[in-house]
Design a protein around this motif. Sequence first.
Motif: not given
Length: 485
Positions: A266-269, A304-308
Motif C-alpha cells: 500500500a501507499d502508506v501516506e 502507526v507513526e504517521k497516523f499518530v
Amino acid sequence: MLDKRALSRQYIDGVWCEGRSETVYSDVNPYSQESIAQIRFASVADIDDAYHAALRSQPNWGKTSAYERSALLQRVAGLLEQKRQDIVQLIVEELGGTQVKAHVEIDIALGMLRAASDLPLRMEGSIRPSMIPGKENRIYRLPIGVVGVISPFNFPLALSIRSVAPAIAAGNAVVLKPDPQTFLTGGSLVAQLFEQAGLPAGVLNMVVPDIAEVGDAFVEHPIPRLISFTGSTAVGRRIGEICGRHLKRVALELGGNNVMIVLADADVEQAVRAAIFGKFMHQGQICMCLNRILVHRNVYDSFVEKFVAHASQLKAGDPADPSVTIGPLINRRQAEKVARLIEAGEREGARVVLRGTIEGCLVRPFVLADVRNDMEIAQHEVFGPVASIIPFDDEEEAIRVANESEHGLSGSVFSRDLEHGVDVALRIQTGMVHVNDQSINDEPNVAFGGEKASGLGRFGAEWSLEEFTTVRWVSVQRQPRVYPF
C-alpha cells in the motif's frame, strides 16, 4: 434564519401542533449544553392521527402525475440549497457537527433528493407472455401505501431524506419519527422543506414521541406497510422482530464494525490520510466510520507513526469554529461509553500511542496500537474518536480478522495493485468496500446497505425503488378461455 420555536411542534396532516404528551423535551447543544429548543412530546394518539392522515392522503398522492412528483422533489432540493447557511448553523448547534460535516451532510441530502426526483419516471411495469391462449400478463409497479421512517441523530437530515424522498417519489405517504436529540434537523426541517415545496397535507407527517411513554406504538401500528429504520443493531433487531410478527416489510440500516486493510504494497501516506478521515469524520459518529484498521507488519510501524502524528494535529473544540475537526459527541452517555471501551482496551493489552482527553461530551482523539480482534474495543462499534490499529502477518489473516465480526456494513482495502485490491474486497463479508479509499462513502446512484447484523435491504437509485414499491400481477384474458371442467 430558521425559526426554531415555530419548528418545535409535531407536524400532522399539514398542521404544526402541540403534542399531547405530558412531557416536554429540551433539545440541548452538545458542546455548550445550552437548550436550543423545547418540544412537547407526541402521544400514542398523535401517532395514530399521523398514520391516519397519511392513509387518507396517500391514494390521491399515488395517482399524482409522475412529473408532478418529480418536480416537487426538485423544489425541495432548491429550498434546501437556499437555506444552506441556516442549516449549517443548525447542524452545528443541534448535533455538534463541524462546518465540514454540515456541508457534507447537506450535499449528500441534495444528491439524494435529486436522485429521488428521477424515480417517479422509472416506475416501469412490463408485459409478460402467458402459457394460456389469449392471456396477457401485466406487471405493475405501485406504491406500498404508508411508510414509517425512523431516523438517527448522527446524520439526521441526510438519513431522514434518504427514506422520505424515495418513499414520497414513489407515491407513498410517510410518517417520520426523528431522534429527539436532533428533531429539528432530522424532522421539523424536513417537514418544513416539503411543506414549502407544496406537498399536499398528510402526505408527510412528523412526530417526536418519548419511547419510554409510547413503547412500540410507532412500529406496531397497523397502517404502515413498511418501517424504514436507521440506527443501532440492537434496536434494529427488535424492530425486525415486531415487523415479522405483524407481517410488514422492513428496511434496516444498522451498525458497523468497519475495517480498513492496509496491504504490504500500500501507499502508506495515502492510506494514513484516508484512515484519518474515515475514523475521525464527525467524531467517529458515523455507521460507516473505520472501527478497525488492519495493517501489514511490513508497514505497521511506519503507518502507526504517521497516523499518530496526523491525529495529534486535529483540532478539537467548538464546532462553530471552522478550524475545528473534532466536535462533541452527542451526549455524555456516549462519551462515558467511549471511556469504558478505552479502559477495556488498555486492560486487555492494547498500547495507547495517543492519549486524548475526555471533558464532558468533548473527546479528543485516542489511538490504540497492538489491538487484537478479540478485544472488546475491536468487537464493539465505538462511535467516537478512538482508532484501533491491528497488525497482521499475511493477507489470509487480514481477511479472516475482517470477517470475524457480526457486522458487515462498509470497508476499505489499500493496495498499489488495484485489481488485487478488488479481489480482497470481494472476500470481505460486507455490503460495501472501497479500494484505495476510506469507508465513508454515500452516493445516491449505487446500492447502499449492509450484510449480517448491519442490516437488510438497499438504498439508492433502483434499489430504493425496490424498497418503497410493490408489484402487482394483473392478467387480461382477451378471448374466452377453455376450462377442463
